[in-house]
Design a protein around this motif. Structure first.
Motif, PDB file in Angstrom:
ATOM      1  N   GLN A  98     -11.918 -13.475  12.298  1.00  0.00           N
ATOM      2  CA  GLN A  98     -12.916 -13.957  11.353  1.00  0.00           C
ATOM      3  C   GLN A  98     -13.715 -15.103  11.985  1.00  0.00           C
ATOM      4  O   GLN A  98     -13.370 -16.263  11.870  1.00  0.00           O
ATOM      5  N   PHE A  99     -14.736 -14.729  12.695  1.00  0.00           N
ATOM      6  CA  PHE A  99     -15.617 -15.713  13.332  1.00  0.00           C
ATOM      7  C   PHE A  99     -17.011 -15.534  12.760  1.00  0.00           C
ATOM      8  O   PHE A  99     -17.652 -14.495  12.942  1.00  0.00           O
ATOM      9  N   ASP A 100     -17.489 -16.536  12.052  1.00  0.00           N
ATOM     10  CA  ASP A 100     -18.790 -16.459  11.420  1.00  0.00           C
ATOM     11  C   ASP A 100     -19.528 -17.783  11.597  1.00  0.00           C
ATOM     12  O   ASP A 100     -19.024 -18.715  12.235  1.00  0.00           O
ATOM     13  N   LYS A 101     -20.710 -17.865  11.003  1.00  0.00           N
ATOM     14  CA  LYS A 101     -21.537 -19.068  11.156  1.00  0.00           C
ATOM     15  C   LYS A 101     -20.873 -20.318  10.585  1.00  0.00           C
ATOM     16  O   LYS A 101     -20.928 -21.388  11.216  1.00  0.00           O
ATOM     17  N   PRO A 102     -20.260 -20.253   9.413  1.00  0.00           N
ATOM     18  CA  PRO A 102     -19.599 -21.467   8.891  1.00  0.00           C
ATOM     19  C   PRO A 102     -18.522 -22.008   9.825  1.00  0.00           C
ATOM     20  O   PRO A 102     -18.415 -23.217  10.039  1.00  0.00           O
ATOM     21  N   SER A 103     -17.713 -21.115  10.410  1.00  0.00           N
ATOM     22  CA  SER A 103     -16.667 -21.586  11.325  1.00  0.00           C
ATOM     23  C   SER A 103     -17.284 -22.155  12.602  1.00  0.00           C
ATOM     24  O   SER A 103     -16.761 -23.109  13.194  1.00  0.00           O
ATOM     25  N   LEU A 104     -18.420 -21.574  13.017  1.00  0.00           N
ATOM     26  CA  LEU A 104     -19.103 -22.095  14.200  1.00  0.00           C
ATOM     27  C   LEU A 104     -19.669 -23.490  13.922  1.00  0.00           C
ATOM     28  O   LEU A 104     -19.546 -24.401  14.743  1.00  0.00           O
ATOM     29  N   LEU A 105     -20.266 -23.672  12.747  1.00  0.00           N
ATOM     30  CA  LEU A 105     -20.837 -24.970  12.398  1.00  0.00           C
ATOM     31  C   LEU A 105     -19.763 -26.037  12.246  1.00  0.00           C
ATOM     32  O   LEU A 105     -20.007 -27.212  12.529  1.00  0.00           O
ATOM     33  N   ARG A 106     -18.574 -25.637  11.796  1.00  0.00           N
ATOM     34  CA  ARG A 106     -17.491 -26.614  11.669  1.00  0.00           C
ATOM     35  C   ARG A 106     -16.997 -27.090  13.033  1.00  0.00           C
ATOM     36  O   ARG A 106     -16.402 -28.172  13.145  1.00  0.00           O
ATOM     37  N   ALA A 107     -17.229 -26.280  14.059  1.00  0.00           N
ATOM     38  CA  ALA A 107     -16.734 -26.624  15.405  1.00  0.00           C
ATOM     39  C   ALA A 107     -17.717 -27.460  16.216  1.00  0.00           C
ATOM     40  O   ALA A 107     -17.361 -27.942  17.294  1.00  0.00           O
ATOM     41  N   VAL A 108     -18.947 -27.618  15.701  1.00  0.00           N
ATOM     42  CA  VAL A 108     -19.930 -28.376  16.489  1.00  0.00           C
ATOM     43  C   VAL A 108     -19.553 -29.851  16.541  1.00  0.00           C
ATOM     44  O   VAL A 108     -18.896 -30.386  15.637  1.00  0.00           O
TER      45      VAL A 108
END
Length: 425
Positions: free
Chosen positions: A265-275
């Motif tokens: 489950q890799f999506d935009k919200p998880s990507l934004l949380r990792a920035v």
């Protein structure tokens, strides 16, 4: 002196001239010694260096002692020479002795010993300081008396001998010392030292990656396109933004991106949380200041912004280090060598976006670096207009021709080096 034979007087005169030469060489040797090397030797507990350094703590006393001794010896030599001259030539011997002694003292007691001491100050100053230290103790009352009178006269002019001016080297003087020591330093070490001294003059705009060349990803793009670009990213950190780069979200570390890509489950919200939070750098910041700020804030990358908060470019810690040690990593932007193509006729085709400082370093040119940072910007500022193709001009005596303009930017410029124009004329 009537009871002393003429031969004995010649011997006395010779000894006095030698002593005069000693005082002259001691003065020049001690005053010519390299103070920075002397301090280094003092730290190394060199006894001779410590002795000379102690004498130099009060230069008024040292000079007073040397001049007292030198003048006593020279006056005594003059008296002896006069007696010898009168014995040999009568009254005419006074004139002959005056001119002869002046020439002898000038050659053997002044010019020769002082020249020798100036060439080899340490070899003269260190051994002579032993005798000077003894004489200073023996003649201390006389030296103090003379200094008291002379210091009183100096105070009338607002000068205090106790307040010795400490001479510190300026940055330009340090660069000269480094350049003149190139025979003892490897070339790369010398270049690194001068580069460190130049960090204060170079700002982040001089080395930043321009905003138009920043490798960034729009978070509003198609998700498949985002994952593909993250997978193929060639840089450690990638900038994420929304729609336009001024609305930057943050940096994503390639290690974090790869870790997320392996999850189901890799999506935009998880990507934004990792920035990671963006570190901003005000334009005009010098490199030495920014290097310290990177260290203090434990950062390695930052975005350069102007007074309105608009992003102007990107700077990394590696970019600053490369200013000191030279290129050692694969950079995001082409090096000047990739942006420069030397033609058979001696002219050079240059990419309009090439950094002027990099061009000057690579080609040995002297294009102005005050103001615009790219060649395109320099030409536009000079013309105060966006030029058309096939336009010729001269900047800083460098004839150049604009060959290609696209999307209001100068793409290719032909530059004729100075040596070619001077030889053709």
């Amino acid at each position: 002196m009537d009871d002393i034979s003429t031969s004995a007087l010649f011997i006395i005169l010779g000894v006095l001239i030698l002593i005069s030469g000693y005082f002259s060489s001691s003065e020049t040797g001690i005053m010519s010694i390299n103070r920075y090397r002397l301090r280094h030797l003092v730290k190394e507990n060199n006894k001779s260096a410590k002795r000379v350094d102690k004498l130099l703590k009060r230069p008024d006393r040292l000079i007073g002692l040397i001049l007292i001794g030198n003048n006593l010896v020279n006056i005594a030599a003059s008296a002896v020479a006069t007696v010898i001259g009168m014995r040999l030539l009568g009254d005419a011997g006074i004139v002959v002795a005056t001119f002869a002694l002046t020439l002898v003292i000038l050659i053997f007691a002044e010019v020769t010993p002082k020249t020798l001491a100036a060439l080899y100050p340490e070899k003269v100053a260190f051994p002579s300081s032993v005798i000077l230290k003894i004489l200073l103790k023996a003649l201390f009352p006389v030296v103090v008396t003379v200094n008291w009178i002379t210091n009183g006269m100096l105070k009338l002019f607002g000068v205090s001998p106790e307040q010795i001016e400490e001479h510190s080297l300026s940055k330009e003087e340090l660069k000269t010392v480094v350049n003149e020591s190139s025979a003892m330093l490897p070339t790369n070490h010398s270049n690194m030292l001068t580069s460190i001294l130049d960090l204060e003059q170079v700002t982040v705009e001089d080395i930043m990656i321009p905003r138009s060349e920043i490798n960034a990803i729009d978070i509003n793009d198609d998700w498949k396109d985002i994952t593909r670009r993250l997978t193929n990213a060639q840089h450690t950190r990638v900038l994420l933004y929304r729609d336009q780069i001024d609305d930057a979200v943050g940096f994503i570390h390639s290690r974090d991106a790869l870790r997320l890509l392996t999850k189901e489950q890799f999506d935009k919200p998880s990507l934004l949380r990792a920035v990671r939070e963006i570190y901003f750098i005000p334009e005009g910041t010098s490199l030495n200041t920014q290097l310290l700020k990177f260290q203090q804030n434990k950062e390695r990358i930052g975005l350069v912004v102007d007074e309105y908060g608009d992003i102007q470019g990107l700077v990394t810690l590696e970019d600053i280090l490369e200013e000191v040690v030279g290129d050692f990593t694969t950079t995001q932007t082409p090096t000047p060598s990739d942006e420069v193509k030397v033609q058979s006729d001696g002219s050079v085709l240059v990419d309009g976006g090439a950094n002027i400082r990099d061009l000057n370093k690579e080609m040995g040119w002297e294009l102005p670096t005050e103001g615009p940072k790219t060649l395109s910007g320099l030409i536009v500022e000079y013309l105060e207009d966006i030029p058309e193709n096939q336009l010729g001009l001269k900047i800083a005596n460098y004839p150049m021709e604009v060959l290609e303009v696209k999307e209001n930017m100068i793409k290719v410029v032909k530059i004729f080096p100075l040596q070619q124009t001077s030889s053709s004329s």
